[in-house]
Design a protein around this motif. Structure first.
Motif, PDB file in Angstrom:
ATOM      1  N   ALA A  90     -87.888 -38.230   7.249  1.00 15.68           N
ATOM      2  CA  ALA A  90     -87.220 -39.259   8.043  1.00 15.68           C
ATOM      3  C   ALA A  90     -85.740 -39.356   7.692  1.00 15.68           C
ATOM      4  CB  ALA A  90     -87.912 -40.610   7.822  1.00 15.68           C
ATOM      5  N   VAL A  91     -85.411 -39.342   6.417  1.00 16.77           N
ATOM      6  CA  VAL A  91     -84.017 -39.426   5.993  1.00 16.77           C
ATOM      7  C   VAL A  91     -83.246 -38.193   6.461  1.00 16.77           C
ATOM      8  CG1 VAL A  91     -82.504 -39.415   3.972  1.00 16.77           C
ATOM      9  CG2 VAL A  91     -84.451 -40.974   4.070  1.00 16.77           C
ATOM     10  N   ALA A  92     -83.873 -37.014   6.406  1.00 15.93           N
ATOM     11  CA  ALA A  92     -83.222 -35.798   6.901  1.00 15.93           C
ATOM     12  C   ALA A  92     -82.916 -35.931   8.389  1.00 15.93           C
ATOM     13  CB  ALA A  92     -84.108 -34.581   6.641  1.00 15.93           C
ATOM     14  N   GLY A  93     -83.838 -36.522   9.151  1.00 20.59           N
ATOM     15  CA  GLY A  93     -83.602 -36.732  10.570  1.00 20.59           C
ATOM     16  C   GLY A  93     -82.467 -37.715  10.826  1.00 20.59           C
ATOM     17  N   MET A  94     -82.373 -38.766  10.021  1.00 18.60           N
ATOM     18  CA  MET A  94     -81.282 -39.727  10.180  1.00 18.60           C
ATOM     19  C   MET A  94     -79.941 -39.090   9.864  1.00 18.60           C
ATOM     20  SD  MET A  94     -82.987 -43.063   8.353  1.00 18.60           S
ATOM     21  CE  MET A  94     -84.775 -43.221   8.367  1.00 18.60           C
ATOM     22  N   LEU A  95     -79.913 -38.243   8.835  1.00 13.16           N
ATOM     23  CA  LEU A  95     -78.671 -37.552   8.495  1.00 13.16           C
ATOM     24  C   LEU A  95     -78.236 -36.630   9.626  1.00 13.16           C
ATOM     25  CD1 LEU A  95     -79.409 -36.707   4.757  1.00 13.16           C
ATOM     26  CD2 LEU A  95     -77.553 -38.149   5.580  1.00 13.16           C
ATOM     27  N   ARG A  96     -79.173 -35.869  10.176  1.00 12.74           N
ATOM     28  CA  ARG A  96     -78.824 -34.968  11.282  1.00 12.74           C
ATOM     29  C   ARG A  96     -78.361 -35.770  12.495  1.00 12.74           C
ATOM     30  NH1 ARG A  96     -83.739 -32.360   9.386  1.00 12.74           N
ATOM     31  NH2 ARG A  96     -83.169 -30.458   8.228  1.00 12.74           N
ATOM     32  N   ASP A 155     -76.060 -35.662  -2.340  1.00 13.01           N
ATOM     33  CA  ASP A 155     -77.253 -35.284  -3.087  1.00 13.01           C
ATOM     34  C   ASP A 155     -78.195 -36.472  -2.978  1.00 13.01           C
ATOM     35  OD1 ASP A 155     -79.195 -34.366  -4.792  1.00 13.01           O
ATOM     36  OD2 ASP A 155     -78.028 -34.713  -6.620  1.00 13.01           O
ATOM     37  N   VAL A 156     -79.259 -36.324  -2.175  1.00  9.86           N
ATOM     38  CA  VAL A 156     -80.136 -37.450  -1.850  1.00  9.86           C
ATOM     39  C   VAL A 156     -81.430 -37.336  -2.644  1.00  9.86           C
ATOM     40  CG1 VAL A 156     -81.243 -38.759  -0.007  1.00  9.86           C
ATOM     41  CG2 VAL A 156     -79.152 -37.457   0.471  1.00  9.86           C
ATOM     42  N   ALA A 157     -81.681 -38.330  -3.476  1.00 11.11           N
ATOM     43  CA  ALA A 157     -82.926 -38.418  -4.238  1.00 11.11           C
ATOM     44  C   ALA A 157     -83.712 -39.629  -3.741  1.00 11.11           C
ATOM     45  CB  ALA A 157     -82.638 -38.537  -5.728  1.00 11.11           C
ATOM     46  N   ALA A 164     -82.227 -46.684   9.779  1.00  7.04           N
ATOM     47  CA  ALA A 164     -83.229 -46.143  10.692  1.00  7.04           C
ATOM     48  C   ALA A 164     -83.105 -46.748  12.082  1.00  7.04           C
ATOM     49  CB  ALA A 164     -84.630 -46.403  10.137  1.00  7.04           C
ATOM     50  N   GLY A 165     -82.552 -47.950  12.169  1.00  8.27           N
ATOM     51  CA  GLY A 165     -82.386 -48.600  13.463  1.00  8.27           C
ATOM     52  C   GLY A 165     -81.177 -48.137  14.240  1.00  8.27           C
ATOM     53  N   GLY A 166     -80.303 -47.339  13.641  1.00  6.91           N
ATOM     54  CA  GLY A 166     -79.150 -46.815  14.363  1.00  6.91           C
ATOM     55  C   GLY A 166     -77.828 -46.916  13.634  1.00  6.91           C
ATOM     56  N   ALA A 167     -77.765 -47.671  12.545  1.00 11.86           N
ATOM     57  CA  ALA A 167     -76.524 -47.735  11.764  1.00 11.86           C
ATOM     58  C   ALA A 167     -76.283 -46.395  11.078  1.00 11.86           C
ATOM     59  CB  ALA A 167     -76.608 -48.850  10.727  1.00 11.86           C
ATOM     60  N   TRP A 227     -74.760 -34.764   9.991  1.00 16.36           N
ATOM     61  CA  TRP A 227     -74.790 -34.044   8.719  1.00 16.36           C
ATOM     62  C   TRP A 227     -75.643 -32.794   8.843  1.00 16.36           C
ATOM     63  CZ3 TRP A 227     -72.406 -35.959   4.176  1.00 16.36           C
ATOM     64  CH2 TRP A 227     -71.869 -37.253   4.278  1.00 16.36           C
ATOM     65  N   GLN A 228     -75.247 -31.743   8.148  1.00 22.37           N
ATOM     66  CA  GLN A 228     -76.069 -30.550   8.000  1.00 22.37           C
ATOM     67  C   GLN A 228     -76.916 -30.735   6.741  1.00 22.37           C
ATOM     68  OE1 GLN A 228     -73.372 -27.231   7.890  1.00 22.37           O
ATOM     69  NE2 GLN A 228     -73.098 -27.208  10.114  1.00 22.37           N
ATOM     70  N   VAL A 229     -78.226 -30.565   6.891  1.00 16.44           N
ATOM     71  CA  VAL A 229     -79.162 -30.929   5.825  1.00 16.44           C
ATOM     72  C   VAL A 229     -79.915 -29.700   5.341  1.00 16.44           C
ATOM     73  CG1 VAL A 229     -81.089 -32.427   5.189  1.00 16.44           C
ATOM     74  CG2 VAL A 229     -79.427 -33.196   6.896  1.00 16.44           C
ATOM     75  N   VAL A 230     -80.047 -29.604   4.032  1.00 13.85           N
ATOM     76  CA  VAL A 230     -80.879 -28.578   3.397  1.00 13.85           C
ATOM     77  C   VAL A 230     -81.938 -29.294   2.577  1.00 13.85           C
ATOM     78  CG1 VAL A 230     -80.963 -26.626   1.809  1.00 13.85           C
ATOM     79  CG2 VAL A 230     -78.964 -26.942   3.294  1.00 13.85           C
ATOM     80  N   ASP A 231     -83.201 -28.973   2.834  1.00 12.48           N
ATOM     81  CA  ASP A 231     -84.308 -29.596   2.108  1.00 12.48           C
ATOM     82  C   ASP A 231     -84.563 -28.817   0.815  1.00 12.48           C
ATOM     83  OD1 ASP A 231     -86.594 -30.824   1.199  1.00 12.48           O
ATOM     84  OD2 ASP A 231     -87.580 -30.870   3.148  1.00 12.48           O
ATOM     85  N   LEU A 232     -84.339 -29.464  -0.314  1.00 10.85           N
ATOM     86  CA  LEU A 232     -84.521 -28.842  -1.629  1.00 10.85           C
ATOM     87  C   LEU A 232     -85.840 -29.244  -2.279  1.00 10.85           C
ATOM     88  CD1 LEU A 232     -80.919 -29.453  -3.040  1.00 10.85           C
ATOM     89  CD2 LEU A 232     -81.760 -27.440  -1.818  1.00 10.85           C
ATOM     90  N   SER A 233     -86.724 -29.890  -1.523  1.00 16.74           N
ATOM     91  CA  SER A 233     -87.940 -30.456  -2.107  1.00 16.74           C
ATOM     92  C   SER A 233     -88.831 -29.389  -2.734  1.00 16.74           C
ATOM     93  CB  SER A 233     -88.725 -31.217  -1.024  1.00 16.74           C
ATOM     94  OG  SER A 233     -87.925 -32.243  -0.450  1.00 16.74           O
ATOM     95  N   ALA A 234     -88.982 -28.252  -2.043  1.00 18.25           N
ATOM     96  CA  ALA A 234     -89.868 -27.204  -2.575  1.00 18.25           C
ATOM     97  C   ALA A 234     -89.333 -26.657  -3.892  1.00 18.25           C
ATOM     98  CB  ALA A 234     -90.023 -26.083  -1.540  1.00 18.25           C
ATOM     99  N   ARG A 235     -88.022 -26.491  -3.989  1.00 18.10           N
ATOM    100  CA  ARG A 235     -87.431 -25.945  -5.205  1.00 18.10           C
ATOM    101  C   ARG A 235     -87.455 -26.953  -6.343  1.00 18.10           C
ATOM    102  NH1 ARG A 235     -81.191 -24.282  -5.155  1.00 18.10           N
ATOM    103  NH2 ARG A 235     -80.984 -26.499  -5.601  1.00 18.10           N
TER     104      ARG A 235
END
Length: 236
Positions: free
Chosen positions: A121-127, A156-158, A224-227, A131-139
């Motif tokens: 969800a956060v990746a979708g909000m960034l896009r 760097d989003v944690a 998430a609401g649009g801000a 923003w260009q997003v890279v998911d580092l979760s697997a690594r």
């Protein structure tokens, strides 16, 4: 008797195109367009869609016909009502899916997310915000995102575990940065996302780091609401 050898006459459509001919030029042009993804879909690509559309039109007609034969006019009315309810439900579901793909979530939808779902969800909000997003979760072995925007800012989003969102904590508001929105020494703006509230100790820790922003549940719902993140204080 000797068996006559059957001559296999070449078929015109099996002949390779003559180099330099119009057919050869057309095949080469088609191959180039397909390689660039500009040729358009072929029959095998659109056939499933046509079949699905035909079934979507045919099935309601067959259902209404069956109900009319079985129950008469009352069955026909019942079938129309059922189809209208089903169409409204499908339309509502489609709108919800399209909204979430666009990076917008309701409060109830956020509350149902697990840890990987929150990262998605956060990746979708960034896009949604450019923003260009890279998911580092697997690594990393845990939800983690890296993002960069056109202005060269890097995030760097944690994430805090979703299971801790219900813990009773008193928040002192967003972490006061040394310079609001300025990156730390490594030019990264670190964002910690939490569905719940941060403790005063968390806020105090973040304020001493430089380039750390705590995004609590209240801010997350606004985002998430649009801000945008800039609206929430992440600005140069």
């Amino acid at each position: 008797m000797t068996k006559r050898r059957r001559l296999s006459m070449p078929v015109w459509w099996r002949r390779p195109p003559v180099p330099g001919s119009r057919r050869s030029q057309r095949q080469r042009a088609v191959s180039e367009l397909r390689a660039q993804g500009r040729y358009g879909p072929e029959l095998r690509d659109v056939l499933p869609g046509f079949i699905g559309l035909g079934l979507a039109v045919l099935a309601p007609v067959l259902l209404l016909s069956w109900l009319y034969r079985a129950l008469g006019v009352g069955g026909l009315v019942l079938g129309i009502v059922l189809l209208a309810v089903a169409a409204a439900a499908v339309l509502r579901l489609h709108q919800s899916v399209a909204r979430r793909r666009g990076g917008r979530y309701t409060e109830a939808e956020l509350a149902r997310l697990d840890d990987p779902g929150l990262a998605v969800a956060v990746a979708g909000m960034l896009r949604r915000d450019g923003w260009q997003v890279v998911d580092l979760s697997a690594r990393e072995g845990r939800p983690r995102l890296y993002a960069r925007d056109r202005r060269g800012r890097e995030l760097d989003v944690a994430f805090r575990p979703v299971a801790t969102a219900d813990e009773n904590k008193v928040t002192g508001g967003p972490a006061p940065l040394r310079e609001a929105g300025r990156p730390g020494v490594d030019h990264l703006i670190r964002v910690v996302v939490h569905l719940g509230a941060f403790s005063r100790a968390d806020v105090l820790w973040a304020s001493r780091q430089g380039g750390v922003h705590l995004l609590d549940g209240h801010q997350l719902r606004s985002w998430a609401g649009g801000a945008t993140l800039d609206d929430l204080g992440l600005a140069d």
